[in-house]
Design an enzyme around this catalytic site. Sequence first.
Site, PDB file in Angstrom:
ATOM      1  N   LYS A  39      43.085  -4.227  -0.037  1.00  0.00           N
ATOM      2  CA  LYS A  39      44.360  -4.859  -0.368  1.00  0.00           C
ATOM      3  C   LYS A  39      44.272  -6.350  -0.036  1.00  0.00           C
ATOM      4  O   LYS A  39      43.735  -6.727   1.010  1.00  0.00           O
ATOM      5  CB  LYS A  39      45.478  -4.181   0.424  1.00  0.00           C
ATOM      6  N   SER A  41      53.896  -1.453  -2.163  1.00  0.00           N
ATOM      7  CA  SER A  41      53.229  -2.701  -2.482  1.00  0.00           C
ATOM      8  C   SER A  41      51.719  -2.572  -2.709  1.00  0.00           C
ATOM      9  O   SER A  41      51.075  -3.510  -3.181  1.00  0.00           O
ATOM     10  CB  SER A  41      53.458  -3.722  -1.355  1.00  0.00           C
ATOM     11  N   SER A  58      54.846   1.629   1.258  1.00  0.00           N
ATOM     12  CA  SER A  58      53.935   0.855   0.417  1.00  0.00           C
ATOM     13  C   SER A  58      52.571   1.492   0.192  1.00  0.00           C
ATOM     14  O   SER A  58      51.839   1.056  -0.696  1.00  0.00           O
ATOM     15  CB  SER A  58      53.722  -0.537   1.024  1.00  0.00           C
TER      16      SER A  58
END
Length: 488
Positions: free
Chosen positions: A92, A167, A191
């Site tokens: 990420k 996210s 997320s």
Amino acid sequence: MTGSHGELAHLDAVTALRAFRSLELSPVELLDAVVDQAGRVNGDRETGINAFTETFFDEARAEAERAATAYLRAARDEEPTAPLLGIPVATKEKHNLAGRRIEQGLAAHAGRVAAEDHPVVERIRRAGGIIHARTTTPEFSCATVTHSPMWGVTRNPWNLATTPGGSSGGAGAALAAGMTTLATASDIAGSTRVPAAFTGTVGYKAPYGRIPGLPPLSADWYRGDGPMARTVADTALLASVMSGQHPADHASWGPQGAAIELPEDPVGALRGTRIGLSLRLGDFPVEPEVEAATVDVATRLERAGAVVVPLDLPWTGDQVMRTIFAHFGHILAPAVERESGGVETLAPYAQRFIADARRAAERTSLLDSLALDAAMQRELAAAMAEVDALICPTNAVTALSAEGDYLNGIDIAGQHHDHYWQAHLTSPFNVANRCPVLSVPSGKAENGVPTGIQVVGHPHEEQQVFRIAAAIEALTPRIQWPTLTPTA
């Protein structure tokens, strides 16, 4: 090792490692398949899957060649190998890579470079994982859709009109599309679990502190970094590599690298396990297809010998939103506002998040927000007192729009709700953040987008949630990965 292009790109890490050790497959072959798949299907920022912010394919191939040599030497000398040696991992974007940009989708951070690796990156590298790409997020990871002016729109490989969630949307999209084998994620309101459910993958929210983060926001007791993968076993593998006390994070705890053990016969091990079932966690509205998929999983568990117990929770949507936004108003929203250099520079969804959180903080002090947290934690503990774990839907809806901002709320099962975060049943377990939670696939909706189910454990009882999740995976028919049209 034989198989079609798509099969190799979607190969799970546990199987790949076994094939590496037996010399049936080379890390170079796996990386080439993943990289080629990304080149074929990722597409552009406007209409494609668009799951990556940055790629390191040349450097990764050199690492894969070194890993292949290491496996040859290990086979000759009968030596052990590192737990992730040769496995492609997409990180990420918020997880720092030393010397690489760390922008978090914010215009104010454009060109900013990280001085050191994030703890999870450090551990993945030490374990032999090959970081070949970084995945997209919304601005400062504060939305459950993944789009930003900096990186464009990330789309769900199962249905390009829909979001993979957020996210950690880029992570889920990359896994589903076969563009990585493992991925890192993070979770402060869902997320990790939201995109896992929308992409037919597995996401783990560990107990607070079990996986180290970076200060100062690592001190936020709602948050946590974690793994995403395509199977429960792969998720357990990456979680074991990432977990354990780290000097950078004073809240981190537990042994490093401790294996999460899965039973050889997860369905057989299920017999007699008491599992609570809550379809709405109080009064969350849930779309019929999601509810039906959740009931189907519960029925399969019961037929396999588990004791499924319907559970009632007293939570209301208003209570949950008041609780989490009071918390965010005192910690996350001020952080986003400070880091962005001004609210007016942010995407509309981020502006809406800050405005809602600011109002909540004005109404509720930090001390009073702790009391709100404690009330939800107490109510969850009471509901789960007679069961070994709880299952419930991950998302209340079958999809969100890829480009949506949802500034006017959302309609769910015939009801209008002021905030689209009410489309997810995830944030209560960030309030109760010592509870381990896995999201695993539960089926697929008519729009082609997968659905997911959460397995919630008692505080710190990681083995139990993985054991039950492995049984759900074994009992639930595996949906085939999406067939993707190569991009020009």
